[in-house]
Design a protein around this motif. Structure first.
Motif, short mmCIF file in Angstrom:
data_model
loop_
_atom_site.label_atom_id
_atom_site.label_comp_id
_atom_site.label_asym_id
_atom_site.label_seq_id
_atom_site.Cartn_x
_atom_site.Cartn_y
_atom_site.Cartn_z
N LEU A 71 -9.44 8.55 -2.29
CA LEU A 71 -9.04 7.16 -2.06
C LEU A 71 -9.40 6.26 -3.22
O LEU A 71 -10.49 6.34 -3.78
CB LEU A 71 -9.70 6.64 -0.78
CG LEU A 71 -9.39 7.47 0.46
CD1 LEU A 71 -10.16 6.91 1.66
CD2 LEU A 71 -7.90 7.49 0.75
N ASP A 72 -8.44 5.40 -3.56
CA ASP A 72 -8.68 4.45 -4.62
C ASP A 72 -9.08 3.10 -4.01
O ASP A 72 -10.09 2.52 -4.36
CB ASP A 72 -7.41 4.32 -5.45
CG ASP A 72 -7.60 3.44 -6.65
OD1 ASP A 72 -8.76 3.27 -7.06
OD2 ASP A 72 -6.60 2.92 -7.18
N GLU A 73 -8.28 2.66 -3.07
CA GLU A 73 -8.51 1.35 -2.45
C GLU A 73 -8.19 1.45 -0.97
O GLU A 73 -7.17 2.03 -0.60
CB GLU A 73 -7.50 0.37 -3.03
CG GLU A 73 -8.07 -0.77 -3.83
CD GLU A 73 -6.93 -1.62 -4.36
OE1 GLU A 73 -6.23 -2.23 -3.53
OE2 GLU A 73 -6.74 -1.63 -5.59
N VAL A 74 -9.06 0.87 -0.13
CA VAL A 74 -8.73 0.77 1.29
C VAL A 74 -8.98 -0.68 1.71
O VAL A 74 -10.06 -1.21 1.47
CB VAL A 74 -9.59 1.72 2.15
CG1 VAL A 74 -9.17 1.65 3.60
CG2 VAL A 74 -9.50 3.14 1.64
N ASN A 75 -7.95 -1.32 2.26
CA ASN A 75 -8.09 -2.73 2.67
C ASN A 75 -7.77 -2.89 4.14
O ASN A 75 -6.91 -2.18 4.66
CB ASN A 75 -7.09 -3.61 1.92
CG ASN A 75 -7.39 -3.62 0.45
OD1 ASN A 75 -8.53 -3.85 0.05
ND2 ASN A 75 -6.37 -3.33 -0.35
N GLN A 116 -0.84 4.04 5.41
CA GLN A 116 -1.56 3.12 6.29
C GLN A 116 -1.99 3.81 7.58
O GLN A 116 -1.45 4.85 7.95
CB GLN A 116 -0.71 1.88 6.60
CG GLN A 116 0.58 2.17 7.33
CD GLN A 116 1.48 0.93 7.43
OE1 GLN A 116 2.04 0.47 6.43
NE2 GLN A 116 1.58 0.38 8.63
N CYS A 140 0.84 -1.19 0.00
CA CYS A 140 0.00 0.00 0.00
C CYS A 140 0.88 1.25 0.00
O CYS A 140 2.10 1.15 0.14
CB CYS A 140 -0.91 0.02 1.23
SG CYS A 140 0.00 0.02 2.78
N ASN A 142 -4.86 -0.44 5.07
CA ASN A 142 -3.94 -0.13 3.98
C ASN A 142 -4.62 0.77 2.94
O ASN A 142 -5.76 0.51 2.56
CB ASN A 142 -3.46 -1.42 3.31
CG ASN A 142 -2.49 -2.17 4.21
OD1 ASN A 142 -2.06 -1.63 5.24
ND2 ASN A 142 -2.15 -3.38 3.84
N ILE A 143 -3.88 1.76 2.51
CA ILE A 143 -4.50 2.79 1.68
C ILE A 143 -3.76 2.98 0.36
O ILE A 143 -2.53 3.05 0.33
CB ILE A 143 -4.48 4.15 2.42
CG1 ILE A 143 -5.16 4.01 3.79
CG2 ILE A 143 -5.12 5.25 1.60
CD1 ILE A 143 -4.83 5.16 4.74
N LYS A 144 -4.54 3.09 -0.72
CA LYS A 144 -3.99 3.55 -2.00
C LYS A 144 -4.82 4.75 -2.44
O LYS A 144 -6.05 4.73 -2.30
CB LYS A 144 -4.11 2.45 -3.05
CG LYS A 144 -2.87 1.58 -3.12
CD LYS A 144 -2.90 0.69 -4.34
CE LYS A 144 -1.77 -0.32 -4.23
NZ LYS A 144 -2.05 -1.56 -4.93
N LYS A 180 -5.97 7.70 -5.45
CA LYS A 180 -6.24 7.71 -6.89
C LYS A 180 -5.11 8.41 -7.64
O LYS A 180 -4.59 9.44 -7.17
CB LYS A 180 -7.53 8.47 -7.16
CG LYS A 180 -8.77 7.74 -6.75
CD LYS A 180 -10.01 8.47 -7.22
CE LYS A 180 -11.24 7.62 -6.95
NZ LYS A 180 -12.41 8.41 -6.57
#
Ligand code: ARG
Length: 620
Positions: free
Chosen positions: A72-76, A40, A37, A84-86, A88
């Motif tokens: 935010l694109d992806e948060v897991n 975080q 990621c 965990n953060i991605k 855009k």
């Protein structure tokens, strides 16, 4: 501009709050696992105890409460409770675009600036600067520039050692060698000669001689101590001689510091504190802090929590003369009176920690320093040779700073040297040599010892100053080639680099047309388009951390954070450079985006190396 972390914090503190947890737990950090990621949040783990709930559950609660956003694109959520953060790509591009147009690449100065005195350099008059003085100068200069850039009001003071025993030693030795000089004749009432009765070379010989002799000859030492005391109590002839020593020595010191690109606002010394001593001593006596112990005047600075005994702070020796503690305390009186500082920082060898502990305690206890003023001891480690022992010359002596600089400059080798005019080559070697030394020092945590490895420091490969410069020159060369290829580029705003006020930040990118330098406004839309490679995104992600990283480095007094950061940028840039043939790009829009990105990379690097105290050449 908000830092990237501030922007993300807003989202995640709100998410935690919405999910019913303490907002503070939502603080975002840069990812420790860039393979997983980009950023975080680790707050779910710390929340577990407080809320008696599994961190994984907390993290999932948070996930369901993220406010709507374009970032935010992806948060897991990952066990045991990491978030965990991605972000855009479009957000990264937008952020880059704001950085590109903003002053100082979007770095926002501190909202509540402090007045900070930085005491560094600390050279001793009449003794040549040696490698031991290197760190104080290099670290202090970087901290000065970083604090000033952040918006603090900074006063840099060299705090010369100009009042101690070394002065008495020189005066006494001179009286042995040239007893007929008028300075030693107490009945002399007229003027003293304008010219010093010695040269810098003489001084460099006299001091070590006298110092060695005083260690073997008790009477000699006593005489030198008496001379020190007489100097301090204002004996006319000694004062005049002292002034000569100062003049001769200071010229040399200034020459050396300027070679290091180190500069002070004040060239004050221990002697400047002298007028403040009598009233300070009186105050400490009147308030009952100072008492007599074995003839000396001392202030007790023990505290109940001490594990080891702390000796009292000596204010005056038994013969009434001032010592190191005295001048440091009186200097604090002066600094308070003149600058009313929020913070006083001392960049000094860490082996002096006990001295400063006692001075700081005494200053606080006696009210010399206000309770709200921070006194910081920034103690640095030793410069060692490859054998792990303090750095020496081959012959085993201490190495003079000027010799050290010469040696490093000699070590720097440049491809095609023979074709470069001699004066240009010398300048180039000086620029690269200085970067090698400063980066080699500043990349280490301040308190650590490090090994002065000239071969390593001067290498163009690896984690070194020259590698950073090489990368910057590579970017400059790409920009210059593109500029030369397309003479009409002068209209294109993205080739322009100098947005910052400081002239050193400007880059003469264009050989074909110098006139194009300057502040062309960024027109229309963001130049940054979709990333063409992963390595391009990686570089961009590193660049958007600039403001955050710089604020961290200032907050933690840690130039090493900036070194790691620019090393990361250089590495990311070089991977990208090998992935993507920038010069061959035919699509105008993409080319503009690439140029904007590397231009920004260059500016970020430029700001950082300026703060670290070195410069990049145009070519190398
Ligand atoms: N002149 C001192 C030395 O060489 C360093 C001075 C540090 N600054 C201070 N305020 N004591 O050890």
């Amino acid at each position: 501009m908000q830092t990237i972390i501030e922007t993300l914090n807003k989202i995640f503190t709100e998410s935690f709050k919405n999910a019913g947890y303490d907002a503070d737990l939502g603080r975002v950090v840069v990812s420790a696992r860039p393979d997983l990621c980009q950023f975080q949040v680790n707050g779910a783990m710390s929340a577990a105890k407080q809320y008696r709930k599994a961190p994984l559950m907390i993290a999932n609660d948070v996930l369901g409460n993220i406010p709507e956003n374009d970032i935010l694109d992806e948060v897991n959520v990952v066990a045991p409770g990491f978030i965990n953060i991605k972000v855009k790509d479009a957000f990264i591009s937008q952020y880059l675009s704001e950085m590109a147009t903003a002053e100082n690449c979007g770095f926002a100065k501190l909202e509540n600036p402090d007045t900070v005195v930085i005491d560094y350099g600390g050279p001793n008059v009449a003794k040549p600067l040696h490698v031991g003085h290197l760190r104080s100068a290099v670290i202090g200069e970087a901290l000065k520039r970083m604090n000033r850039f952040a918006g603090n009001k900074v006063i840099a003071d060299a705090h010369l050692g100009d009042f101690g025993l070394q002065m008495g030693l020189i005066i006494h030795e001179l009286s042995c060698r040239q007893p007929n000089l008028p300075y030693f004749d107490e009945s002399h009432t007229g003027e003293y000669p304008q010219n010093a009765p010695f040269s810098l070379k003489d001084l460099e010989e006299i001091y070590p001689y006298a110092s060695a002799k005083s260690k073997e000859d008790e009477d000699y030492l006593t005489a030198a101590r008496n001379a020190t005391k007489d100097l301090q109590s204002g004996r006319r002839g000694y004062r005049a001689l002292w002034q000569h020593i100062m003049n001769v020595s200071l010229q040399d010191l200034k020459r050396n510091y300027s070679r290091l690109d180190v500069d002070f606002d004040l060239w004050q010394g221990e002697s400047d504190a002298e007028p403040y001593i009598p009233a300070m001593v009186q105050m400490m006596k009147d308030k009952g802090y100072a008492c007599e112990s074995e003839g000396a005047l001392v202030v007790d600075v023990k505290e109940e929590t001490d594990n080891a005994p702390i000796p009292p702070c000596i204010i005056l020796k038994s013969d009434g003369s001032a010592i190191y503690e005295t001048t440091d305390l009186a200097t604090l009186v002066e600094r308070e009176e003149k600058f009313h500082p929020d913070r006083v920082m001392y960049v000094v060898d860490k082996r002096q920690v006990l001295h400063f502990e006692r001075v700081f305690r005494c200053a606080k206890k006696t009210g010399v320093t206000r309770p709200e003023t921070t006194l910081s001891f920034i103690g640095f480690g030793t410069v060692n040779g490859k054998d792990g022992k303090p750095f020496k010359t081959r012959a085993g002596g201490t190495m003079k700073l000027s010799e050290l600089l010469d040696t490093v400059e000699e070590k720097v080798t440049i491809k095609g040297e023979e074709n470069i005019p001699a004066d240009e080559l010398l300048k180039l070697k000086q620029t690269i040599g200085l970067a090698a030394i400063k980066y080699g020092d500043l990349m280490n945590p301040i308190e650590s010892n490090y090994i002065f490895d000239i071969d390593k420091f001067a290498s163009f490969e690896g984690n070194t100053g020259p590698y950073i410069l090489y990368t910057m020159v590579r970017i400059k060369s790409i920009l210059a080639k593109l500029a030369a290829k397309n003479a009409s580029h002068c209209e294109a705003p993205f080739f322009s680099v100098s947005h910052c006020e400081a002239p050193s930040f400007s880059v003469s990118h264009c050989e074909a047309c110098n006139a194009s330098r300057g502040n062309l406004p960024l027109q229309g839309q963001s130049p940054f388009t979709t990333f063409t490679t992963d390595s391009e995104r990686e570089l961009a992600l590193t660049l958007i951390r600039f403001s955050h990283t710089l604020h961290e480095a200032v907050k933690k007094d840690a130039p090493s954070i900036l070194c790691s950061y620019i090393y990361e940028i250089a590495n990311k840039f070089n991977v990208f450079y090998h992935d993507k043939k920038i010069l061959a790009e035919e699509n105008e829009t993409i080319l503009h985006s690439l140029v904007a990105l590397i231009t920004l990379a260059l500016r970020v690097l430029e700001i950082n190396i300026t703060l670290l105290g070195f410069k990049a050449p145009e070519k190398m």
